[in-house]
Design a protein around this motif. Sequence first.
Motif, PDB file in Angstrom:
ATOM      1  N   LEU A 213       0.905  -1.299   0.134  1.00 31.92           N
ATOM      2  CA  LEU A 213       0.102  -0.052   0.051  1.00 31.92           C
ATOM      3  C   LEU A 213       1.099   1.473   0.086  1.00 31.92           C
ATOM      4  N   ARG A 214       2.014   1.740   0.457  1.00 27.40           N
ATOM      5  CA  ARG A 214       2.734   2.754   0.369  1.00 27.40           C
ATOM      6  C   ARG A 214       3.567   2.607  -0.767  1.00 27.40           C
ATOM      7  N   TYR A 215       4.332   1.405  -0.940  1.00 31.60           N
ATOM      8  CA  TYR A 215       4.529   1.619  -2.034  1.00 31.60           C
ATOM      9  C   TYR A 215       3.449   1.780  -3.802  1.00 31.60           C
ATOM     10  N   ALA A 216       2.228   1.967  -3.306  1.00 36.34           N
ATOM     11  CA  ALA A 216       1.322   1.979  -4.923  1.00 36.34           C
ATOM     12  C   ALA A 216       0.699   3.392  -4.087  1.00 36.34           C
ATOM     13  N   PHE A 217       0.283   3.434  -3.549  1.00 35.54           N
ATOM     14  CA  PHE A 217      -0.587   5.210  -2.504  1.00 35.54           C
ATOM     15  C   PHE A 217       0.305   5.597  -1.541  1.00 35.54           C
ATOM     16  N   PRO A 218       1.533   5.963  -2.270  1.00 38.67           N
ATOM     17  CA  PRO A 218       2.446   6.989  -0.856  1.00 38.67           C
ATOM     18  C   PRO A 218       1.957   7.893   0.363  1.00 38.67           C
ATOM     19  N   ARG A 219       0.986   8.848  -1.090  1.00 36.07           N
ATOM     20  CA  ARG A 219       0.346   9.934  -0.178  1.00 36.07           C
ATOM     21  C   ARG A 219      -1.311   9.743   0.700  1.00 36.07           C
ATOM     22  N   ALA A 220      -1.941   8.352   0.305  1.00 40.07           N
ATOM     23  CA  ALA A 220      -2.718   7.549   1.319  1.00 40.07           C
ATOM     24  C   ALA A 220      -2.902   7.764   2.561  1.00 40.07           C
ATOM     25  N   THR A 221      -1.412   6.701   2.092  1.00 42.05           N
ATOM     26  CA  THR A 221      -0.590   6.102   3.387  1.00 42.05           C
ATOM     27  C   THR A 221      -0.470   7.040   4.516  1.00 42.05           C
ATOM     28  N   LYS A 222       0.010   8.687   4.088  1.00 42.39           N
ATOM     29  CA  LYS A 222       1.304   8.996   4.736  1.00 42.39           C
ATOM     30  C   LYS A 222       1.255   8.719   6.665  1.00 42.39           C
ATOM     31  N   GLY A 223      -0.228   9.405   6.835  1.00 41.92           N
ATOM     32  CA  GLY A 223      -0.732   8.819   8.170  1.00 41.92           C
ATOM     33  C   GLY A 223      -0.268   7.328   8.973  1.00 41.92           C
ATOM     34  N   PHE A 224      -0.557   6.896   8.309  1.00 41.86           N
ATOM     35  CA  PHE A 224      -0.746   5.597   8.644  1.00 41.86           C
ATOM     36  C   PHE A 224      -0.172   4.943   9.955  1.00 41.86           C
ATOM     37  N   GLY A 225       1.034   5.371  10.581  1.00 39.25           N
ATOM     38  CA  GLY A 225       1.756   5.360  11.559  1.00 39.25           C
ATOM     39  C   GLY A 225       0.933   5.808  12.825  1.00 39.25           C
ATOM     40  N   GLU A 226       0.774   7.137  12.701  1.00 40.17           N
ATOM     41  CA  GLU A 226      -0.626   7.102  13.691  1.00 40.17           C
ATOM     42  C   GLU A 226      -1.667   7.378  13.204  1.00 40.17           C
ATOM     43  N   ARG A 227      -1.943   6.445  12.896  1.00 45.19           N
ATOM     44  CA  ARG A 227      -3.794   6.031  12.397  1.00 45.19           C
ATOM     45  C   ARG A 227      -3.611   4.985  12.839  1.00 45.19           C
ATOM     46  N   TYR A 228      -2.818   3.959  13.120  1.00 48.49           N
ATOM     47  CA  TYR A 228      -2.312   1.984  12.919  1.00 48.49           C
ATOM     48  C   TYR A 228      -1.500   2.255  13.677  1.00 48.49           C
ATOM     49  N   PRO A 229      -0.912   2.683  14.949  1.00 47.91           N
ATOM     50  CA  PRO A 229       0.145   2.312  15.550  1.00 47.91           C
ATOM     51  C   PRO A 229       0.099   0.892  16.355  1.00 47.91           C
ATOM     52  N   ALA A 230      -1.084   0.199  16.755  1.00 49.28           N
ATOM     53  CA  ALA A 230      -0.257  -1.106  16.488  1.00 49.28           C
ATOM     54  C   ALA A 230       0.273  -1.893  15.097  1.00 49.28           C
ATOM     55  N   LEU A 231      -0.358  -1.930  14.137  1.00 54.88           N
ATOM     56  CA  LEU A 231      -0.375  -2.320  12.754  1.00 54.88           C
ATOM     57  C   LEU A 231       1.115  -2.515  12.494  1.00 54.88           C
ATOM     58  N   MET A 232       0.792  -0.461  12.901  1.00 55.07           N
ATOM     59  CA  MET A 232       2.603   0.365  11.737  1.00 55.07           C
ATOM     60  C   MET A 232       3.340  -0.733  13.194  1.00 55.07           C
ATOM     61  N   ALA A 233       3.321  -0.896  14.798  1.00 56.94           N
ATOM     62  CA  ALA A 233       4.168  -2.269  15.861  1.00 56.94           C
ATOM     63  C   ALA A 233       5.004  -2.917  14.512  1.00 56.94           C
ATOM     64  N   LEU A 234       3.891  -3.702  14.505  1.00 55.09           N
ATOM     65  CA  LEU A 234       3.439  -5.153  13.912  1.00 55.09           C
ATOM     66  C   LEU A 234       4.398  -5.146  12.909  1.00 55.09           C
ATOM     67  N   HIS A 235       4.801  -4.151  11.762  1.00 55.95           N
ATOM     68  CA  HIS A 235       4.735  -4.070  10.480  1.00 55.95           C
ATOM     69  C   HIS A 235       6.397  -4.328  10.355  1.00 55.95           C
ATOM     70  N   ASP A 236       6.463  -3.169  11.541  1.00 57.70           N
ATOM     71  CA  ASP A 236       7.979  -2.504  11.734  1.00 57.70           C
ATOM     72  C   ASP A 236       9.008  -4.069  12.191  1.00 57.70           C
ATOM     73  N   ALA A 237       8.050  -4.551  13.712  1.00 57.37           N
ATOM     74  CA  ALA A 237       8.951  -5.833  14.020  1.00 57.37           C
ATOM     75  C   ALA A 237       8.823  -6.687  13.200  1.00 57.37           C
ATOM     76  N   VAL A 238       8.340  -7.426  12.311  1.00 55.87           N
ATOM     77  CA  VAL A 238       8.383  -8.073  11.159  1.00 55.87           C
ATOM     78  C   VAL A 238       9.635  -7.589  10.047  1.00 55.87           C
ATOM     79  N   GLY A 239       9.422  -6.388   9.799  1.00 56.40           N
ATOM     80  CA  GLY A 239      10.285  -6.688   8.663  1.00 56.40           C
ATOM     81  C   GLY A 239      11.826  -6.172   9.884  1.00 56.40           C
ATOM     82  N   LYS A 240      12.205  -5.837  11.329  1.00 57.07           N
ATOM     83  CA  LYS A 240      13.485  -6.031  11.318  1.00 57.07           C
ATOM     84  C   LYS A 240      13.742  -7.980  11.960  1.00 57.07           C
ATOM     85  N   ARG A 241      13.376  -8.658  11.333  1.00 51.70           N
ATOM     86  CA  ARG A 241      13.420  -9.842  11.881  1.00 51.70           C
ATOM     87  C   ARG A 241      14.516 -10.637  10.371  1.00 51.70           C
ATOM     88  N   PRO A 242      15.412 -11.461  11.415  1.00 55.58           N
ATOM     89  CA  PRO A 242      17.006 -11.493  10.280  1.00 55.58           C
ATOM     90  C   PRO A 242      16.636 -11.918   9.334  1.00 55.58           C
TER      91      PRO A 242
END
Lengths: 240, 240
Positions: B181-210
């Motif tokens: 979604l961030r790739y396809a819609f960079p403007r529409a997804t700009k506020g994801f961090g504030e709007r979906y904090p739990a989901l974005m924390a999950l996203h960031d945790a996955v991205g850090k897995r070795p």
Amino acid sequence: MPFELYYWDEIQGRGEFVRLALEEAAADYVDVARQPSGMAAMMKFLKGATEASAPFAPPFLKDGDLIVSHVANILLYLGPKLGLAPSQESLRFVANGLQLTITDFVAEVHDTHHPLSTNLYYEDQKDAAKQRSTDFIEHRIPKFMGYFERTVERNGNGGDHAVGSQLSYVDLSLFQVIEGLRYAFPRATKGFGERYPALMALHDAVGKRPNIKAYLTSERRLAFNESGIFRHYPELDQDV
Amino acid sequence: MPFELYYWDEIQGRGEFVRLALEEAAADYVDVARQPSGMAAMMKFLKGATEASAPFAPPFLKDGDLIVSHVANILLYLGPKLGLAPSQESLRFVANGLQLTITDFVAEVHDTHHPLSTNLYYEDQKDAAKQRSTDFIEHRIPKFMGYFERTVERNGNGGDHAVGSQLSYVDLSLFQVIEGLRYAFPRATKGFGERYPALMALHDAVGKRPNIKAYLTSERRLAFNESGIFRHYPELDQDV
């Protein structure tokens, strides 16, 4: 304790695929939203902020504490309990794959009348709907129906079955898809008998099963209508 | 014997949800279509008139003689084998339900650029695509993302997980949806961090897995592009 099925109270829609399985198996179930105060009970689950497994949308099935959502998932869960899944475990993944192809087909049926937005009325997206329906009739019906026809043909040990050697929920769902397509697109489906003989034999065999036959003529079977997935808009059917 | 994944060789697409699970688990697998003559091998299966369980479309997974098709079905099959499914059986139906909601969301992403027909180029359905994308950004992203946010929040025993108390394939798929979604819609997804904090924390945790991190920077990870599901057409993004 009876299974509790939650689905919109006035349409066959996606809930019908689950109803057919429950009816064929003569299972003990309640079609919750069609009971007094049932719609309110369903909406409570959909809005429920506390249920860990709150569903995104109907249909969902409640069995004790467990809530199972999405048609294919509900049938995956119910299949073995109702004697409507292949007994071999590997074939259950084949059945689930077929059911998910049916799911995709049904979603495309829905989009023939709502190609732009589910938040707009059909009347506000009629031109796009005509384009999408034309493509659906020309390309998508032959692609999906041809695939299911070959699937039934190839299933040598099955007779009139899509997977395995006995009736499964996949057969019931294929029956419903064909019923729906015939309702929505009577002109485009006219040659189904010649084009898809194995599939139509399966369809006819399902329609003759005593529990299905009794259900189809009962008050529990809602009629197709223009609020459901399969809608008969003559202008979207094949041009004369 | 390695798992054989069959999917189009030049896009992330739906195959990526399976790749992420195989990569996280460091599973022994072959991405068949990306090997020499691999596309021909895949097409043989799709055209195969003899395979009882011939798939309708990629992706599909071959494990010995068994062919499993559809992303959610493949993950249902692989999940327990890769240690990426909840151990409690009832929670596996919850995981599958969530994965099927992700499936629906991904189909809607696809339809933002192809609302009328998969047989037409994007350029031939641009006006309809703009209408569908506008609706998708206004109504569908908040509906799906809000649902997944509440799901992660409610999963009290889970921390950064959608279901259960450990990483599951659902978490990996949610990561991929957000990436897309961030790739396809960079403007529409700009506020994801504030709007979906739990989901974005999950996203960031996955991205850090070795294993995920190593995969994302490897040559095995294809780049997003305009042949896939998530396409960046600036004119379809939120208006400035």
